[in-house]
Design a protein around this motif. Structure first.
Motif, PDB file in Angstrom:
ATOM      1  N   ASP A   1       0.852  -1.189   0.000  1.00  0.00           N
ATOM      2  CA  ASP A   1       0.000   0.000   0.000  1.00  0.00           C
ATOM      3  C   ASP A   1       0.885   1.235   0.000  1.00  0.00           C
ATOM      4  N   PHE A   2       0.565   2.172  -0.884  1.00  0.00           N
ATOM      5  CA  PHE A   2       1.317   3.418  -0.948  1.00  0.00           C
ATOM      6  C   PHE A   2       0.594   4.499  -0.152  1.00  0.00           C
ATOM      7  N   THR A   3       1.374   5.301   0.555  1.00  0.00           N
ATOM      8  CA  THR A   3       0.795   6.467   1.243  1.00  0.00           C
ATOM      9  C   THR A   3       0.591   7.599   0.246  1.00  0.00           C
ATOM     10  N   THR A   4       1.451   7.676  -0.752  1.00  0.00           N
ATOM     11  CA  THR A   4       1.292   8.656  -1.831  1.00  0.00           C
ATOM     12  C   THR A   4       1.655   8.000  -3.161  1.00  0.00           C
ATOM     13  N   VAL A   5       0.961   8.411  -4.217  1.00  0.00           N
ATOM     14  CA  VAL A   5       1.261   7.953  -5.573  1.00  0.00           C
ATOM     15  C   VAL A   5       1.347   9.177  -6.464  1.00  0.00           C
ATOM     16  N   ARG A   6       2.504   9.375  -7.099  1.00  0.00           N
ATOM     17  CA  ARG A   6       2.698  10.515  -7.990  1.00  0.00           C
ATOM     18  C   ARG A   6       3.185  10.024  -9.342  1.00  0.00           C
ATOM     19  N   THR A   7       2.809  10.737 -10.389  1.00  0.00           N
ATOM     20  CA  THR A   7       3.238  10.375 -11.735  1.00  0.00           C
ATOM     21  C   THR A   7       4.177  11.438 -12.287  1.00  0.00           C
ATOM     22  N   GLU A   8       5.082  10.989 -13.181  1.00  0.00           N
ATOM     23  CA  GLU A   8       6.018  11.880 -13.871  1.00  0.00           C
ATOM     24  C   GLU A   8       6.762  12.781 -12.888  1.00  0.00           C
ATOM     25  N   VAL A   9       7.382  12.159 -11.884  1.00  0.00           N
ATOM     26  CA  VAL A   9       8.143  12.915 -10.883  1.00  0.00           C
ATOM     27  C   VAL A   9       9.558  13.153 -11.396  1.00  0.00           C
ATOM     28  N   ASN A  10       9.975  14.393 -11.428  1.00  0.00           N
ATOM     29  CA  ASN A  10      11.318  14.741 -11.908  1.00  0.00           C
ATOM     30  C   ASN A  10      12.336  14.500 -10.797  1.00  0.00           C
ATOM     31  N   LEU A  11      13.176  13.464 -11.004  1.00  0.00           N
ATOM     32  CA  LEU A  11      14.214  13.147 -10.019  1.00  0.00           C
ATOM     33  C   LEU A  11      15.583  13.631 -10.470  1.00  0.00           C
ATOM     34  N   GLY A  12      15.576  14.543 -11.439  1.00  0.00           N
ATOM     35  CA  GLY A  12      16.841  15.085 -11.926  1.00  0.00           C
ATOM     36  C   GLY A  12      17.300  14.372 -13.178  1.00  0.00           C
ATOM     37  N   ALA A  13      17.977  13.242 -13.002  1.00  0.00           N
ATOM     38  CA  ALA A  13      18.515  12.500 -14.144  1.00  0.00           C
ATOM     39  C   ALA A  13      17.464  11.622 -14.806  1.00  0.00           C
ATOM     40  N   VAL A  14      16.317  11.415 -14.158  1.00  0.00           N
ATOM     41  CA  VAL A  14      15.305  10.515 -14.693  1.00  0.00           C
ATOM     42  C   VAL A  14      13.924  10.952 -14.190  1.00  0.00           C
ATOM     43  N   ILE A  15      12.892  10.671 -15.002  1.00  0.00           N
ATOM     44  CA  ILE A  15      11.507  10.971 -14.617  1.00  0.00           C
ATOM     45  C   ILE A  15      10.723   9.668 -14.670  1.00  0.00           C
ATOM     46  N   PRO A  16      10.587   8.949 -13.556  1.00  0.00           N
ATOM     47  CA  PRO A  16       9.831   7.695 -13.560  1.00  0.00           C
ATOM     48  C   PRO A  16       8.367   7.943 -13.894  1.00  0.00           C
ATOM     49  N   ASP A  17       7.717   6.939 -14.464  1.00  0.00           N
ATOM     50  CA  ASP A  17       6.293   7.066 -14.769  1.00  0.00           C
ATOM     51  C   ASP A  17       5.478   7.231 -13.492  1.00  0.00           C
ATOM     52  N   VAL A  18       5.799   6.430 -12.485  1.00  0.00           N
ATOM     53  CA  VAL A  18       5.072   6.480 -11.225  1.00  0.00           C
ATOM     54  C   VAL A  18       6.063   6.362 -10.070  1.00  0.00           C
ATOM     55  N   VAL A  19       5.831   7.131  -9.012  1.00  0.00           N
ATOM     56  CA  VAL A  19       6.604   6.986  -7.774  1.00  0.00           C
ATOM     57  C   VAL A  19       5.597   6.738  -6.655  1.00  0.00           C
ATOM     58  N   GLY A  20       5.679   5.554  -6.059  1.00  0.00           N
ATOM     59  CA  GLY A  20       4.813   5.217  -4.943  1.00  0.00           C
ATOM     60  C   GLY A  20       5.609   5.200  -3.657  1.00  0.00           C
ATOM     61  N   THR A  21       5.121   5.899  -2.649  1.00  0.00           N
ATOM     62  CA  THR A  21       5.845   5.997  -1.380  1.00  0.00           C
ATOM     63  C   THR A  21       5.158   5.150  -0.319  1.00  0.00           C
ATOM     64  N   ALA A  22       5.962   4.353   0.388  1.00  0.00           N
ATOM     65  CA  ALA A  22       5.469   3.558   1.513  1.00  0.00           C
ATOM     66  C   ALA A  22       6.450   3.756   2.659  1.00  0.00           C
ATOM     67  N   GLY A  23       6.022   4.471   3.689  1.00  0.00           N
ATOM     68  CA  GLY A  23       6.934   4.781   4.785  1.00  0.00           C
ATOM     69  C   GLY A  23       8.026   5.707   4.289  1.00  0.00           C
ATOM     70  N   THR A  24       9.275   5.307   4.501  1.00  0.00           N
ATOM     71  CA  THR A  24      10.406   6.117   4.048  1.00  0.00           C
ATOM     72  C   THR A  24      10.946   5.663   2.706  1.00  0.00           C
ATOM     73  N   GLU A  25      10.342   4.611   2.119  1.00  0.00           N
ATOM     74  CA  GLU A  25      10.840   4.052   0.865  1.00  0.00           C
ATOM     75  C   GLU A  25       9.994   4.528  -0.307  1.00  0.00           C
ATOM     76  N   SER A  26      10.664   4.878  -1.404  1.00  0.00           N
ATOM     77  CA  SER A  26       9.981   5.267  -2.636  1.00  0.00           C
ATOM     78  C   SER A  26      10.242   4.210  -3.702  1.00  0.00           C
ATOM     79  N   TYR A  27       9.171   3.720  -4.305  1.00  0.00           N
ATOM     80  CA  TYR A  27       9.250   2.708  -5.350  1.00  0.00           C
ATOM     81  C   TYR A  27       9.066   3.382  -6.705  1.00  0.00           C
ATOM     82  N   LEU A  28      10.012   3.138  -7.610  1.00  0.00           N
ATOM     83  CA  LEU A  28       9.961   3.741  -8.936  1.00  0.00           C
ATOM     84  C   LEU A  28       9.370   2.723  -9.908  1.00  0.00           C
TER      85      LEU A  28
END
Length: 313
Positions: free
Chosen positions: A114-141
């Motif tokens: 379960d993700f606490t937040t789900v964001r799309t097209e997040v600019n991480l500088g060198a790469v823009i993943p389609d989806v970034v899902g956050t669970a606790g302190t971990e972010s899944y790309l």
């Protein structure tokens, strides 16, 4: 087999939502636009063909269906608020110095997160993943592949970030049309279309598999030491030309002729050397001839033979 032509199953509604052709009004009343070219679409909901969107101009844009499916897949993850992560199995083999061999395996199962937040097209500088899902302190790309997939350069960047990353491959299903139910089954809940691009725990899995493989190898019985084979003596045949002792010894590389020193007989052997290509070996005190010279040597010896040859032990 030819690939199925993908129809455009999703579009952008007036309020900006991603919508399925199954959930809008028919024809131009749908009020939808193409996410690729942003031009008006009509919802074709006839009784013959599969329902799909078409451009109101009559000419569909290139890549519109793929762009719409890509957008809908990301929206499906947002709607679900979580995803099934694929399992991973690692196998390794170990061979000990004494030859004992073992194989080990370590794995993690598929798991829902379960993700606490789900964001799309997040600019991480060198790469823009389609989806970034956050669970606790971990972010899944999460990357979604329809026609374009993660290449080696992007893979290196993702691994460098150190976040757990997966790719979802929708091309492999080769469907003519999609709906929310299919996306939920494959993109959200299923694991068949997913693969890990980077998993921080993979190194620990590899080490566990190696340890298991080593334990299996060490549990194997010790190999029986190989006894050295007795060195076989080359075949040796003794002749008595003119009542002299002459031995012919067969080697893979040639035929050696040995006899006690006899100046008169040595002159005869020298003529054989000239005729058949032999030479004197000072270190071994014998004459060496090519393998193919043996029949001629035997024939010459036979002319002088006083008794039958004898095979020596």
């Amino acid at each position: 087999m030819e690939a199925t032509s993908l129809l455009q199953s999703f579009a952008i509604a007036k309020d900006g939502r991603v919508v399925s052709v199954n959930g809008v009004e028919r024809g131009q009343a749908c009020g939808c636009t193409c996410p690729s070219c942003l031009r008006p679409l009509i919802a074709r909901q006839g009784d013959v063909r599969v329902w799909h969107f078409a451009h109101a101009s009559g000419a569909d844009c290139e890549g519109g269906a793929e762009s719409a499916l890509h957008l809908a897949a990301k929206a499906a993850i947002e709607r679900a608020g979580g995803i099934t992560l694929p399992g991973l199995s690692v196998k390794r083999s170990v061979t000990l110095p004494d030859g004992r061999h073992g194989t080990g395996e370590a794995s993690i199962p598929e798991t829902w997160i379960d993700f606490t937040t789900v964001r799309t097209e997040v600019n991480l500088g060198a790469v823009i993943p389609d989806v970034v899902g956050t669970a606790g302190t971990e972010s899944y790309l999460i990357e979604v592949g329809v026609t374009h997939f993660v290449d080696q350069a992007k893979l290196a960047v993702l691994r460098g970030l150190g976040n757990p990353s997966i790719e979802i491959d929708l091309r492999r299903f080769d469907r003519e049309s999609w709906d929310w139910a299919a996306l939920d089954e494959i993109v959200v809940h299923g694991a068949e279309a997913k693969r890990w691009l980077f998993l921080p725990e993979q190194r620990a899995l590899i080490e566990t598999a190696i340890e298991q493989a080593r334990a299996v190898a060490e549990g194997m019985p010790l190999p029986t030491p190989r006894q050295p084979l007795p060195k076989a003596k080359p075949p040796r045949t003794r002749y008595w030309p003119d009542n002299r002792i002459v031995d012919l010894v067969d080697f893979p590389f040639g035929v050696a002729l040995w006899s006690p020193y006899d100046a008169q007989f040595n002159e005869v052997v020298k003529t054989w050397c000239r005729d058949f290509g032999g030479r004197w070996q000072r270190a071994h005190k014998n004459w060496l001839f090519p393998v193919e010279a043996k029949p001629f040597l035997v024939a010459e010896i036979a002319k002088r033979q006083a008794r039958p040859p004898e095979r020596m032990a």
